[in-house]
Design a protein around this motif. Structure first.
Motif, PDB file in Angstrom:
ATOM      1  N   SER A  30       4.757  -4.270  15.536  1.00  0.00           N
ATOM      2  CA  SER A  30       6.100  -4.808  15.764  1.00  0.00           C
ATOM      3  C   SER A  30       6.699  -5.433  14.518  1.00  0.00           C
ATOM      4  O   SER A  30       7.886  -5.777  14.516  1.00  0.00           O
ATOM      5  CB  SER A  30       6.066  -5.851  16.889  1.00  0.00           C
ATOM      6  N   SER A  31       5.910  -5.592  13.445  1.00  0.00           N
ATOM      7  CA  SER A  31       6.419  -6.252  12.237  1.00  0.00           C
ATOM      8  C   SER A  31       6.431  -5.350  11.016  1.00  0.00           C
ATOM      9  O   SER A  31       7.143  -5.633  10.042  1.00  0.00           O
ATOM     10  CB  SER A  31       5.548  -7.489  11.919  1.00  0.00           C
ATOM     11  N   ILE A  32       5.689  -4.275  11.047  1.00  0.00           N
ATOM     12  CA  ILE A  32       5.486  -3.501   9.821  1.00  0.00           C
ATOM     13  C   ILE A  32       6.705  -2.680   9.426  1.00  0.00           C
ATOM     14  O   ILE A  32       6.787  -2.167   8.308  1.00  0.00           O
ATOM     15  CB  ILE A  32       4.248  -2.587   9.992  1.00  0.00           C
ATOM     16  N   ASN A  33       7.689  -2.503  10.334  1.00  0.00           N
ATOM     17  CA  ASN A  33       8.886  -1.750   9.958  1.00  0.00           C
ATOM     18  C   ASN A  33       9.880  -2.601   9.189  1.00  0.00           C
ATOM     19  O   ASN A  33      10.981  -2.144   8.871  1.00  0.00           O
ATOM     20  CB  ASN A  33       9.556  -1.148  11.193  1.00  0.00           C
ATOM     21  N   ASP A  34       9.510  -3.844   8.872  1.00  0.00           N
ATOM     22  CA  ASP A  34      10.312  -4.684   7.975  1.00  0.00           C
ATOM     23  C   ASP A  34       9.870  -4.379   6.547  1.00  0.00           C
ATOM     24  O   ASP A  34       8.711  -4.610   6.186  1.00  0.00           O
ATOM     25  CB  ASP A  34      10.072  -6.151   8.311  1.00  0.00           C
ATOM     26  N   PRO A  35      10.754  -3.829   5.671  1.00  0.00           N
ATOM     27  CA  PRO A  35      10.326  -3.432   4.320  1.00  0.00           C
ATOM     28  C   PRO A  35       9.678  -4.567   3.527  1.00  0.00           C
ATOM     29  O   PRO A  35       8.702  -4.334   2.803  1.00  0.00           O
ATOM     30  CB  PRO A  35      11.634  -2.957   3.674  1.00  0.00           C
ATOM     31  N   ALA A  36      10.196  -5.814   3.651  1.00  0.00           N
ATOM     32  CA  ALA A  36       9.609  -6.925   2.900  1.00  0.00           C
ATOM     33  C   ALA A  36       8.186  -7.207   3.377  1.00  0.00           C
ATOM     34  O   ALA A  36       7.260  -7.409   2.563  1.00  0.00           O
ATOM     35  CB  ALA A  36      10.484  -8.168   3.063  1.00  0.00           C
ATOM     36  N   PHE A  37       8.003  -7.207   4.698  1.00  0.00           N
ATOM     37  CA  PHE A  37       6.662  -7.437   5.245  1.00  0.00           C
ATOM     38  C   PHE A  37       5.727  -6.288   4.843  1.00  0.00           C
ATOM     39  O   PHE A  37       4.575  -6.508   4.460  1.00  0.00           O
ATOM     40  CB  PHE A  37       6.757  -7.542   6.775  1.00  0.00           C
ATOM     41  N   ALA A  38       6.243  -5.040   4.947  1.00  0.00           N
ATOM     42  CA  ALA A  38       5.416  -3.874   4.618  1.00  0.00           C
ATOM     43  C   ALA A  38       5.009  -3.889   3.160  1.00  0.00           C
ATOM     44  O   ALA A  38       3.874  -3.498   2.819  1.00  0.00           O
ATOM     45  CB  ALA A  38       6.181  -2.593   4.941  1.00  0.00           C
ATOM     46  N   ASP A  39       5.898  -4.337   2.281  1.00  0.00           N
ATOM     47  CA  ASP A  39       5.570  -4.370   0.852  1.00  0.00           C
ATOM     48  C   ASP A  39       4.402  -5.321   0.580  1.00  0.00           C
ATOM     49  O   ASP A  39       3.462  -4.998  -0.166  1.00  0.00           O
ATOM     50  CB  ASP A  39       6.807  -4.800   0.067  1.00  0.00           C
ATOM     51  N   ASP A  76       9.865   4.718   4.798  1.00  0.00           N
ATOM     52  CA  ASP A  76       9.546   5.414   3.549  1.00  0.00           C
ATOM     53  C   ASP A  76       8.592   4.608   2.678  1.00  0.00           C
ATOM     54  O   ASP A  76       8.757   4.487   1.468  1.00  0.00           O
ATOM     55  CB  ASP A  76      10.840   5.717   2.774  1.00  0.00           C
ATOM     56  N   MET A  77       7.577   4.054   3.302  1.00  0.00           N
ATOM     57  CA  MET A  77       6.563   3.297   2.567  1.00  0.00           C
ATOM     58  C   MET A  77       5.190   3.710   3.090  1.00  0.00           C
ATOM     59  O   MET A  77       5.054   4.244   4.193  1.00  0.00           O
ATOM     60  CB  MET A  77       6.766   1.786   2.744  1.00  0.00           C
ATOM     61  N   GLY A  78       4.162   3.460   2.275  1.00  0.00           N
ATOM     62  CA  GLY A  78       2.799   3.720   2.685  1.00  0.00           C
ATOM     63  C   GLY A  78       2.333   5.146   2.475  1.00  0.00           C
ATOM     64  O   GLY A  78       1.286   5.545   3.005  1.00  0.00           O
ATOM     65  N   TRP A  79       3.064   5.931   1.684  1.00  0.00           N
ATOM     66  CA  TRP A  79       2.673   7.324   1.474  1.00  0.00           C
ATOM     67  C   TRP A  79       1.379   7.456   0.668  1.00  0.00           C
ATOM     68  O   TRP A  79       0.736   8.517   0.681  1.00  0.00           O
ATOM     69  CB  TRP A  79       3.790   8.085   0.755  1.00  0.00           C
ATOM     70  N   GLY A 128       4.453   2.871  -4.010  1.00  0.00           N
ATOM     71  CA  GLY A 128       3.095   2.359  -3.909  1.00  0.00           C
ATOM     72  C   GLY A 128       3.051   0.943  -3.412  1.00  0.00           C
ATOM     73  O   GLY A 128       3.653   0.573  -2.435  1.00  0.00           O
ATOM     74  N   GLY A 129       2.325   0.109  -4.126  1.00  0.00           N
ATOM     75  CA  GLY A 129       2.196  -1.265  -3.697  1.00  0.00           C
ATOM     76  C   GLY A 129       3.392  -2.068  -4.140  1.00  0.00           C
ATOM     77  O   GLY A 129       4.503  -1.603  -4.213  1.00  0.00           O
ATOM     78  N   ALA A 130       3.146  -3.337  -4.449  1.00  0.00           N
ATOM     79  CA  ALA A 130       4.221  -4.203  -4.868  1.00  0.00           C
ATOM     80  C   ALA A 130       4.827  -3.688  -6.142  1.00  0.00           C
ATOM     81  O   ALA A 130       4.159  -3.221  -7.023  1.00  0.00           O
ATOM     82  CB  ALA A 130       3.684  -5.632  -5.047  1.00  0.00           C
TER      83      ALA A 130
END
Length: 762
Positions: A30-39, A76-79, A128-130
């Protein structure tokens, strides 16, 4: 969830306790689709833990893990999780889940991940990561290629994906269809992208076409066709429209492939056509003659050599125009070859019988089967607007109310291309035979089939079964089709020549009315027999006393003959006991009516199909005004005598009627004479046509408009034929702009014998 809680979350995700992992991954999705949180999650090494959960857990923990990765890929993150040495193991794990796991929530997440993996562009830099560092892609990381190693391990993968299209869970069904769409689009794009979008190489073309055929053999088309006709259209609208657009892409791509005899697949297809036509048979006078081989070796060798001789009409007998069939596929491309070979493969016996039947006809009357097949292919291609942008359908859906998808955007019959082609080709053969067409009429028959497809396929509802459409194509009446063609032709004329046609129509209607008026009056001039009902013995006589004078009431004469005088001023008539062999002349008709004294004509004549009750009247009043109404007509035939008429035409005239008691009025003035109508002649026509002729003839003599449906239909028929004749007589020479120069104009005169002594006359 706050970013500060990520370390604690990662600790619980890595816990050995299943309950702790399940609660943690449940909160993660429920939180990972926030780009800041995902980063921050990726920078903290969360992808490694998430990958471990997917590889080792099951049940709800696995379902939540798959959903978390899906939502991470949606932003579009985590590829990076699909890169590295262990990327193939993760893809194989997801493929394994689709093949082996029966839980719906796990299947939905696994298919969503593969949709993102296949649809992800290889040219897009990875985040990638941060800091969002990017890496260079290597072939095989994404797209259809990424699945190939895993599919090789689980070859039943595609079968399981297509099977989910029948799932009662609409979300799972939609995910399965989106995965198929992504696989098809990637396969087509890869085959086109290898050579810059130009002509597809042989190996690339065979690869994507074999892949599409493999999906079709597993029942993909039937499954999607059923979904497109189902009531669950609202939940599946977007993937269904995408599949529909991809079908157009495939058809367009097959058409763009040129038929090349250097390609083994194309050579095999043409050879299959030739062999299916029974080339070793000889047709003569409609009979099939077998080649009898001799018993000795020399004879057998001669027979073999004779059978290998080149047939000068090898391809023309199949319906091609020349002996170079590859050139005739230039318009329809490989799509045309696919349709023709598919028809021959499924209807080989019918194909051979058709060729046998055509061979017995004169060359000019033979239906060219191959040309007809190619024509039907292009008719369907144009009807479904295959060249239309594949994104327009999806955009059209997005502009509508999502809760009420429009049926007009969905064309399930497009998925039944092969069956429609076969039905259309059979309709072509039927039209060719019904119209008695010849080679020069090929385009005309093709136009009829085009109109037939527009009428049957174009007007079919979304839920109409393809079997009903096939029946309609095979049973549509050719005469009705010709009428429809003329209507469409007339509409096209009206669009181009509207004002001129309206003027011509008005003129022709006036001319037709005059023509029909003269025809009706000539019927009156020719004269006709009418029946007379036998008067009753009641006080009122059962009939009009004016129709039966007192002197003749005792002697019943069942026949009446009426005829208009040559000067068209008097209507002569007389009663007879029987019909005479020769029509009576005017001298034998002792009674007559002066047409100038007629006030009105009353009748119950109308079209036989109408069912109103009452008496129709067409009255011409003293001031020339008329009122007309029509009612039913008919008659009952007595076995022993003439028809008992129910159709009646009564002619009225004005007579003077003095109001009052016959003396002077109270004020001493003379009584006023008021006109009163009185019947002077009644006619009982034998049939409806005669009634129509005489009623409208009398009305037209009185300068009134005709009222019967039969006469009005005749007026319309004459005017329409006049219009068609005028359109057929239109020539370019009649138009000044297209008339061209006069004979001899523009010829440069010779200067021979001339000197420089000349002048211009102004």
């Amino acid at each position: 969830m706050d970013q500060a809680d990520i370390p604690a979350l990662l600790s619980r995700l890595a816990s050995d306790e299943d309950a702790a992992r399940k609660m943690a991954v449940f909160k993660l999705q429920s939180s990972i689709n926030d780009p800041a949180f995902a980063d921050v999650f990726i920078a903290s090494g969360g992808l490694v833990i998430l990958r471990r959960l997917i590889m080792s857990t099951g049940g709800n923990t696995l379902a939540y893990s798959l959903q978390s990765l899906t939502r991470l890929l949606e932003v579009d993150m985590g590829w990076d999780i699909f890169e590295g040495a262990k990327a193939g193991d993760l893809v194989e794990r997801v493929v394994e889940l689709i093949v082996t796991n029966p839980l719906v929530n796990i299947l939905r997440g696994a298919m969503s991940i593969l949709v993102a993996l296949v649809g992800h562009s290889q040219s897009t830099p990875a985040r990638g990561g941060a800091g969002g560092s990017s890496t260079v892609r290597t072939p095989g990381q994404f797209g259809f290629r990424a699945l190939k190693p895993a599919v090789a391990v689980y070859p039943q993968f595609f079968e399981h994906v297509i099977a989910q299209l029948q799932s009662a869970d609409h979300a799972l069904c939609a995910n399965a269809l989106m995965l198929i769409n992504a696989l098809i689009r990637d396969a087509v794009m890869q085959s086109s992208g290898n050579d810059g979008g130009q002509k597809v190489g042989g190996s690339q073309q065979e690869e994507w076409s074999k892949f599409i055929k493999r999906l079709q053999d597993l029942g993909l088309i039937k499954a999607v066709y059923n979904l497109m006709q189902s009531s669950s259209l609202q939940d599946l609208a977007h993937p269904l429209l995408e599949f529909q657009s991809l079908t157009k892409v495939l058809l367009r791509k097959w058409r763009e492939v040129r038929v090349d005899l250097e390609k083994p697949e194309h050579r095999r297809a043409l050879k299959g056509l030739h062999l299916a036509s029974a080339p070793d048979r000889r047709h003569a006078n409609g009979a099939l003659l077998a080649v009898v081989a001799a018993t000795d070796e020399n004879g057998n060798e001669a027979a073999k050599k004779g059978s290998r001789r080149h047939n000068p009409e090898k391809w023309r007998r199949l319906g091609f125009e020349t002996e170079s069939p590859a050139q005739e596929f230039d318009v329809a491309g490989f799509l045309g070859m696919m349709d023709l070979t598919d028809y021959v493969r499924k209807n080989e016996d019918g194909f051979q019988k058709l060729l046998l039947e055509q061979s017995a006809r004169p060359l000019s009357e033979r239906c060219p089967v191959a040309r007809a097949s190619l024509a039907v292919t292009m008719i369907l291609y144009d009807h479904f607007e295959v060249d239309k942008s594949d994104l327009e359908d999806v955009r059209g859906y997005q502009t509508l109310d999502a809760s009420k998808p429009s049926d007009r955007l969905f064309h399930p019959l497009l998925l039944q291309w092969s069956r429609l082609h076969t039905a259309g080709l059979h309709a072509f053969f039927r039209m060719w035979k019904a119209t008695g067409a010849e080679r020069d009429d090929f385009d005309k028959v093709a136009e009829l089939v085009r109109i037939l497809v527009e009428q049957v396929v174009g007007q079919a509802s979304r839920t109409k079964d393809v079997l009903e459409v096939e029946d309609d194509l095979s049973e549509y009446d050719s005469g009705r089709l010709r009428e429809l063609q003329m209507d469409l032709l007339e509409l096209s004329f009206e669009d181009q020549w509207g004002p001129h046609l309206y003027q011509v129509r008005d003129e022709l209607k006036t001319e037709a009315l005059q023509f029909v008026k003269e025809q009706r009056i000539r019927c009156l001039l020719q004269g006709s027999w009418f029946t007379k009902p036998q008067p009753r013995n009641s006080k009122d006589g059962g009939g009009s006393k004016d129709s039966y004078p007192t002197s003749r009431r005792r002697l019943y004469q069942p026949w009446r003959y009426a005829k208009l005088s040559h000067n068209r001023r008097y209507l002569h008539y007389a009663d007879f006991s029987e019909q005479t062999a020769h029509e009576p002349g005017l001298d034998a008709l002792t009674e007559k009516v002066d047409l100038s004294t007629i006030s009105s004509v009353v009748s119950n004549v109308s079209a036989p199909s109408e069912a109103d009750d009452g008496e129709a009247q067409s009255r011409k009043s003293a001031d020339g005004a008329s009122t007309v109404s029509t009612y039913p007509v008919g008659g009952v035939r007595d076995r022993g005598g003439p028809t008992k008429p129910t159709t009646k035409i009564t002619i009225y005239s004005f007579v003077e009627d003095i109001t009052g008691n016959g003396g002077e009025q109270e004020n001493g003035t003379t009584p006023v004479a008021e006109p009163k109508e009185h019947p002077i002649l009644t006619l009982f026509p034998l049939n409806h046509s005669l009634a129509s002729e005489w009623l409208d003839g009398l009305l037209m003599l009185l300068n009134q408009a005709p009222i019967t449906a039969e006469t009005n239909k005749l007026v319309t028929l004459v005017s329409e034929y006049g219009l068609k004749i005028r359109l057929l007589n239109v020539r370019l020479e009649e138009h000044g702009a297209a008339a061209g120069p006069e004979p001899g104009a523009g010829v440069v005169p010779s200067r021979e014998g001339l000197d420089e002594d000349y002048f211009y006359e102004i």
